[in-house]
Enzyme design. Structure first.
Site, PDB file in Angstrom:
ATOM      1  N   GLY A  48       2.654   5.261  -3.013  1.00 48.76           N
ATOM      2  CA  GLY A  48       2.457   3.902  -3.482  1.00 48.76           C
ATOM      3  C   GLY A  48       3.717   3.284  -4.058  1.00 48.76           C
ATOM      4  O   GLY A  48       3.715   2.128  -4.443  1.00 48.76           O
ATOM      5  N   CYS A  49       4.784   4.058  -4.136  1.00 45.40           N
ATOM      6  CA  CYS A  49       6.056   3.552  -4.645  1.00 45.40           C
ATOM      7  C   CYS A  49       6.953   3.210  -3.465  1.00 45.40           C
ATOM      8  O   CYS A  49       7.044   3.975  -2.515  1.00 45.40           O
ATOM      9  CB  CYS A  49       6.746   4.596  -5.524  1.00 45.40           C
ATOM     10  SG  CYS A  49       5.837   5.021  -7.003  1.00 45.40           S
ATOM     11  N   MET A  50       7.611   2.063  -3.531  1.00 48.29           N
ATOM     12  CA  MET A  50       8.553   1.695  -2.469  1.00 48.29           C
ATOM     13  C   MET A  50       9.778   2.604  -2.520  1.00 48.29           C
ATOM     14  O   MET A  50      10.298   3.009  -1.506  1.00 48.29           O
ATOM     15  CB  MET A  50       8.980   0.234  -2.611  1.00 48.29           C
ATOM     16  CG  MET A  50       7.849  -0.716  -2.368  1.00 48.29           C
ATOM     17  SD  MET A  50       8.093  -2.040  -1.194  1.00 48.29           S
ATOM     18  CE  MET A  50       9.665  -1.911  -0.502  1.00 48.29           C
TER      19      MET A  50
END
Length: 138
Positions: A48-50
Protein backbone atom coordinates in the site's frame (compact mmCIF):
# COMPACT_ATOMS: atom_id res chain seq x y z
CA UNK A 1 3.94 4.43 25.81
CA UNK A 2 7.04 5.54 23.92
CA UNK A 3 5.80 9.13 23.63
CA UNK A 4 2.70 10.92 24.80
CA UNK A 5 0.58 11.92 21.81
CA UNK A 6 0.18 15.39 23.33
CA UNK A 7 3.97 15.68 23.40
CA UNK A 8 4.13 14.79 19.71
CA UNK A 9 1.53 17.43 18.86
CA UNK A 10 3.45 19.95 20.97
CA UNK A 11 6.75 19.12 19.22
CA UNK A 12 5.19 19.98 15.87
CA UNK A 13 3.63 23.19 17.20
CA UNK A 14 7.13 24.70 17.57
CA UNK A 15 7.41 25.02 13.79
CA UNK A 16 5.79 27.97 12.06
CA UNK A 17 5.40 26.46 8.61
CA UNK A 18 5.22 23.13 6.84
CA UNK A 19 8.60 23.48 5.20
CA UNK A 20 10.17 23.46 8.70
CA UNK A 21 7.94 20.54 9.74
CA UNK A 22 8.99 18.53 6.69
CA UNK A 23 12.64 19.19 7.53
CA UNK A 24 11.98 18.02 11.09
CA UNK A 25 10.28 14.84 9.82
CA UNK A 26 13.19 14.11 7.47
CA UNK A 27 15.69 14.70 10.30
CA UNK A 28 13.79 12.24 12.50
CA UNK A 29 14.06 9.67 9.71
CA UNK A 30 17.80 10.18 9.43
CA UNK A 31 18.13 9.29 13.14
CA UNK A 32 16.43 5.90 12.75
CA UNK A 33 18.75 2.95 13.23
CA UNK A 34 19.51 1.26 9.91
CA UNK A 35 17.52 -1.84 9.09
CA UNK A 36 19.72 -4.87 8.45
CA UNK A 37 19.86 -5.72 4.75
CA UNK A 38 18.74 -9.29 5.46
CA UNK A 39 15.43 -7.91 6.82
CA UNK A 40 14.78 -5.81 3.70
CA UNK A 41 13.05 -8.68 1.95
CA UNK A 42 9.77 -9.12 0.13
CA UNK A 43 7.91 -10.68 3.08
CA UNK A 44 8.69 -7.62 5.25
CA UNK A 45 7.40 -5.08 2.71
CA UNK A 46 4.42 -2.96 3.69
CA UNK A 47 1.79 -3.19 0.98
CA UNK A 48 0.00 0.00 0.00
CA UNK A 49 3.04 2.27 0.06
CA UNK A 50 4.23 3.89 -3.17
CA UNK A 51 7.78 3.95 -1.82
CA UNK A 52 9.44 0.78 -0.67
CA UNK A 53 8.86 0.25 3.05
CA UNK A 54 10.05 -2.70 5.08
CA UNK A 55 8.90 -3.38 8.63
CA UNK A 56 9.53 -6.04 11.25
CA UNK A 57 8.23 -6.42 14.77
CA UNK A 58 9.14 -8.45 17.81
CA UNK A 59 7.95 -8.85 21.37
CA UNK A 60 10.29 -8.22 24.29
CA UNK A 61 10.10 -8.37 28.05
CA UNK A 62 7.61 -9.19 30.72
CA UNK A 63 5.22 -7.46 30.59
CA UNK A 64 5.41 -7.71 26.82
CA UNK A 65 6.17 -4.68 24.69
CA UNK A 66 6.44 -4.44 20.92
CA UNK A 67 9.61 -3.32 19.17
CA UNK A 68 9.54 -2.30 15.52
CA UNK A 69 12.23 -1.85 12.93
CA UNK A 70 11.43 -0.17 9.63
CA UNK A 71 13.07 1.55 6.70
CA UNK A 72 12.21 3.15 3.39
CA UNK A 73 13.93 4.25 0.21
CA UNK A 74 12.30 7.72 0.48
CA UNK A 75 13.49 10.36 2.98
CA UNK A 76 10.05 11.74 3.85
CA UNK A 77 8.62 8.24 4.29
CA UNK A 78 11.52 7.29 6.54
CA UNK A 79 10.64 10.37 8.58
CA UNK A 80 7.01 9.31 8.77
CA UNK A 81 8.21 5.91 9.99
CA UNK A 82 10.20 7.69 12.71
CA UNK A 83 7.06 9.55 13.82
CA UNK A 84 5.14 6.25 13.96
CA UNK A 85 7.96 4.68 15.95
CA UNK A 86 7.67 7.53 18.48
CA UNK A 87 4.00 6.66 18.86
CA UNK A 88 4.11 2.85 18.84
CA UNK A 89 7.58 1.44 19.58
CA UNK A 90 7.90 0.20 23.15
CA UNK A 91 4.17 -0.02 23.81
CA UNK A 92 2.28 -3.10 24.88
CA UNK A 93 0.22 -4.85 22.19
CA UNK A 94 -2.97 -3.74 24.00
CA UNK A 95 -1.84 -0.08 24.04
CA UNK A 96 -1.00 -0.26 20.35
CA UNK A 97 -4.46 -1.64 19.60
CA UNK A 98 -6.01 1.33 21.45
CA UNK A 99 -3.75 4.07 20.01
CA UNK A 100 -5.09 5.93 17.00
CA UNK A 101 -2.02 7.43 15.37
CA UNK A 102 -4.04 8.84 12.50
CA UNK A 103 -6.05 10.99 14.92
CA UNK A 104 -2.84 12.40 16.42
CA UNK A 105 -1.31 12.99 12.99
CA UNK A 106 -4.50 14.73 11.92
CA UNK A 107 -4.17 17.09 14.92
CA UNK A 108 -0.66 17.95 13.74
CA UNK A 109 -2.14 18.76 10.34
CA UNK A 110 -0.11 16.11 8.59
CA UNK A 111 -3.03 14.62 6.67
CA UNK A 112 -3.71 17.89 4.87
CA UNK A 113 -0.03 18.38 4.00
CA UNK A 114 0.86 15.05 2.42
CA UNK A 115 -0.31 13.64 -0.87
CA UNK A 116 -3.15 11.10 -0.96
CA UNK A 117 -0.61 8.42 -1.95
CA UNK A 118 1.61 9.23 1.04
CA UNK A 119 -1.47 9.21 3.27
CA UNK A 120 -2.43 5.76 1.95
CA UNK A 121 1.08 4.54 2.70
CA UNK A 122 0.93 6.00 6.20
CA UNK A 123 -2.39 4.25 6.80
CA UNK A 124 -0.87 0.99 5.51
CA UNK A 125 2.04 1.31 7.95
CA UNK A 126 -0.32 1.99 10.88
CA UNK A 127 -2.49 -0.98 9.88
CA UNK A 128 0.59 -3.21 9.72
CA UNK A 129 1.74 -2.11 13.19
CA UNK A 130 -1.71 -2.64 14.66
CA UNK A 131 -2.09 -6.02 12.92
CA UNK A 132 1.24 -7.19 14.36
CA UNK A 133 0.05 -6.09 17.82
CA UNK A 134 -3.35 -7.78 17.35
CA UNK A 135 -1.58 -11.02 16.41
CA UNK A 136 0.16 -10.90 19.81
CA UNK A 137 -3.16 -10.42 21.59
CA UNK A 138 -4.53 -13.58 19.99
Amino acid sequence: MAIDLEELVEDFSFFDDWEARYSYIIDLGKKLPPMPAEEMIEENKVRGCMSQVWMTSRVEGDPAIMRFNADSDAFIVKGLIAVLMQIYDGQSPADIAETDAMEALSRIGLESHISPNRRNGLVAMVERIRADAAAQLG
